[in-house]
Design a protein around this motif. Sequence first.
Motif, short mmCIF file in Angstrom:
data_model
loop_
_atom_site.label_atom_id
_atom_site.label_comp_id
_atom_site.label_asym_id
_atom_site.label_seq_id
_atom_site.Cartn_x
_atom_site.Cartn_y
_atom_site.Cartn_z
N GLU A 1 23.84 -11.06 -4.15
CA GLU A 1 23.17 -11.27 -2.87
C GLU A 1 22.73 -9.95 -2.25
O GLU A 1 23.51 -9.00 -2.15
CB GLU A 1 24.12 -11.98 -1.90
CG GLU A 1 23.52 -12.24 -0.53
CD GLU A 1 24.54 -12.81 0.46
OE1 GLU A 1 24.12 -13.17 1.57
OE2 GLU A 1 25.73 -12.88 0.12
N THR B 1 22.30 -15.79 0.97
CA THR B 1 23.05 -16.55 -0.03
C THR B 1 22.19 -17.57 -0.77
O THR B 1 22.22 -17.66 -2.00
CB THR B 1 24.23 -17.29 0.65
OG1 THR B 1 25.08 -16.32 1.27
CG2 THR B 1 25.04 -18.08 -0.37
N ASP B 2 21.42 -18.36 -0.03
CA ASP B 2 20.70 -19.47 -0.65
C ASP B 2 19.66 -18.99 -1.66
O ASP B 2 19.56 -19.54 -2.77
CB ASP B 2 20.04 -20.34 0.43
CG ASP B 2 21.09 -21.03 1.30
OD1 ASP B 2 21.92 -21.75 0.75
OD2 ASP B 2 21.09 -20.81 2.52
N ARG B 3 18.93 -17.95 -1.31
CA ARG B 3 17.93 -17.43 -2.26
C ARG B 3 18.60 -16.76 -3.46
O ARG B 3 18.07 -16.80 -4.58
CB ARG B 3 17.01 -16.44 -1.55
CG ARG B 3 16.09 -17.11 -0.53
CD ARG B 3 15.11 -16.13 0.06
NE ARG B 3 14.37 -16.70 1.18
CZ ARG B 3 13.49 -16.03 1.90
NH1 ARG B 3 13.23 -14.76 1.63
NH2 ARG B 3 12.86 -16.61 2.91
N ILE C 1 19.53 -19.61 -5.86
CA ILE C 1 18.34 -20.13 -6.55
C ILE C 1 17.85 -19.14 -7.60
O ILE C 1 17.49 -19.52 -8.72
CB ILE C 1 17.24 -20.48 -5.53
CG1 ILE C 1 17.69 -21.69 -4.69
CG2 ILE C 1 15.91 -20.76 -6.21
CD1 ILE C 1 16.90 -21.92 -3.43
N LYS D 1 23.96 -26.93 3.19
CA LYS D 1 22.80 -26.14 2.77
C LYS D 1 23.11 -25.35 1.50
O LYS D 1 22.27 -25.21 0.61
CB LYS D 1 22.38 -25.19 3.90
CG LYS D 1 21.04 -24.50 3.66
CD LYS D 1 20.68 -23.59 4.82
CE LYS D 1 19.39 -22.82 4.52
NZ LYS D 1 19.15 -21.76 5.51
N THR D 2 24.34 -24.84 1.42
CA THR D 2 24.78 -24.12 0.22
C THR D 2 24.71 -25.03 -1.00
O THR D 2 24.23 -24.65 -2.06
CB THR D 2 26.24 -23.62 0.39
OG1 THR D 2 26.40 -23.03 1.68
CG2 THR D 2 26.59 -22.60 -0.68
N LYS E 1 22.88 -27.71 -1.38
CA LYS E 1 21.49 -28.06 -1.71
C LYS E 1 20.85 -26.96 -2.55
O LYS E 1 20.10 -27.24 -3.49
CB LYS E 1 20.69 -28.30 -0.42
CG LYS E 1 21.03 -29.64 0.24
CD LYS E 1 20.36 -29.81 1.58
CE LYS E 1 20.81 -31.13 2.24
NZ LYS E 1 20.30 -31.25 3.62
N SER E 2 21.14 -25.71 -2.22
CA SER E 2 20.62 -24.60 -3.02
C SER E 2 21.22 -24.63 -4.42
O SER E 2 20.54 -24.35 -5.41
CB SER E 2 20.94 -23.26 -2.34
OG SER E 2 20.30 -23.18 -1.09
N LYS F 1 19.54 -27.28 -6.51
CA LYS F 1 18.24 -26.79 -6.96
C LYS F 1 18.39 -25.84 -8.15
O LYS F 1 17.58 -25.83 -9.08
CB LYS F 1 17.53 -26.08 -5.80
CG LYS F 1 16.08 -25.75 -6.06
CD LYS F 1 15.40 -25.26 -4.79
CE LYS F 1 13.92 -24.97 -5.05
NZ LYS F 1 13.24 -24.49 -3.82
N ALA F 2 19.47 -25.05 -8.13
CA ALA F 2 19.71 -24.07 -9.19
C ALA F 2 20.46 -24.66 -10.38
O ALA F 2 20.68 -24.00 -11.38
CB ALA F 2 20.51 -22.90 -8.63
#
Length: 269
Positions: free
Chosen positions: A182, A187-189, A192, A224-225, A227-228, A231-232
């Motif tokens: 990070e 964190t989210d990006r 991903i 939200k964590t 959900k990321s 996606k990953a």
Amino acid sequence: MKKIGLIAGAGELPVEFANSAVSKGENLTIYGIKGITDKKIQSIAPTKWLNLGEAQKLIDSMKQDSITDVVMLGKIEHYHLLKSIHRFDKRARQFFSQLIDKRAKSILEAVLKELEKEGFNPIDPAPYLKNLLAPEGIIAGCQPSQELMEDAVFGIQIAREIAQLDIGQTVVVKDKIVIAVEGLEGTDRCIIRGGELAGEGTVVCKVARKNQDMRYDVPVIGEKTLKSMKKAKARLLAVEAGKTFLINRENFQKTAQKYGISVVGIKLS
């Protein structure tokens, strides 16, 4: 008489604190940041809105409101600060120009010292948020495989070293290889990006700093964590037990189950 001022950033954590403080009968005033703080917080306690970087206005407002204790909670992305410095007031620009460096820890520690110089008492919010601290062991989902747990233990140790350097608090690993660390992106990006680089089956590890000052920048996880991570196509989230805030635990656990993601708390000495 004690009066608490909550300087609220983004996310659910300031909302959780406000609800807890009010339920305990505390005299609370909230100072929200336009475009960053969740607007629903204003329904909990009296709220004043400021632009990011209006430092003098914030201090003057808190003095006018007879604030004694101060809490800083919620995310203000590092890149927001760096991109917005040119719009800051004189007090904020002066403050930033005097910093030795602009790492998150350096900024936040300096802010606390500045508030103390102005006569405010920065307090630890943890007593109001004890029920949110992630426990040790399985938090959500099923028991991870041995391979995933080995990655988690490896990644947590790497994340601790990265956090000490104040680069970030999250790393993504796979097969004991560090895939992503990070940085300014958050964190989210980072999660991903880890998935883009390593494909499915990654392990996300998030920790506090050694000797974490619970008055600021405590790691937070929430839906939200997850959900990321979905996606990953990540499989496991490992966090530091007792030093990570978990938002909306019941919904978080349901979402983790739905996404097939396991979440564990690991105790670090």
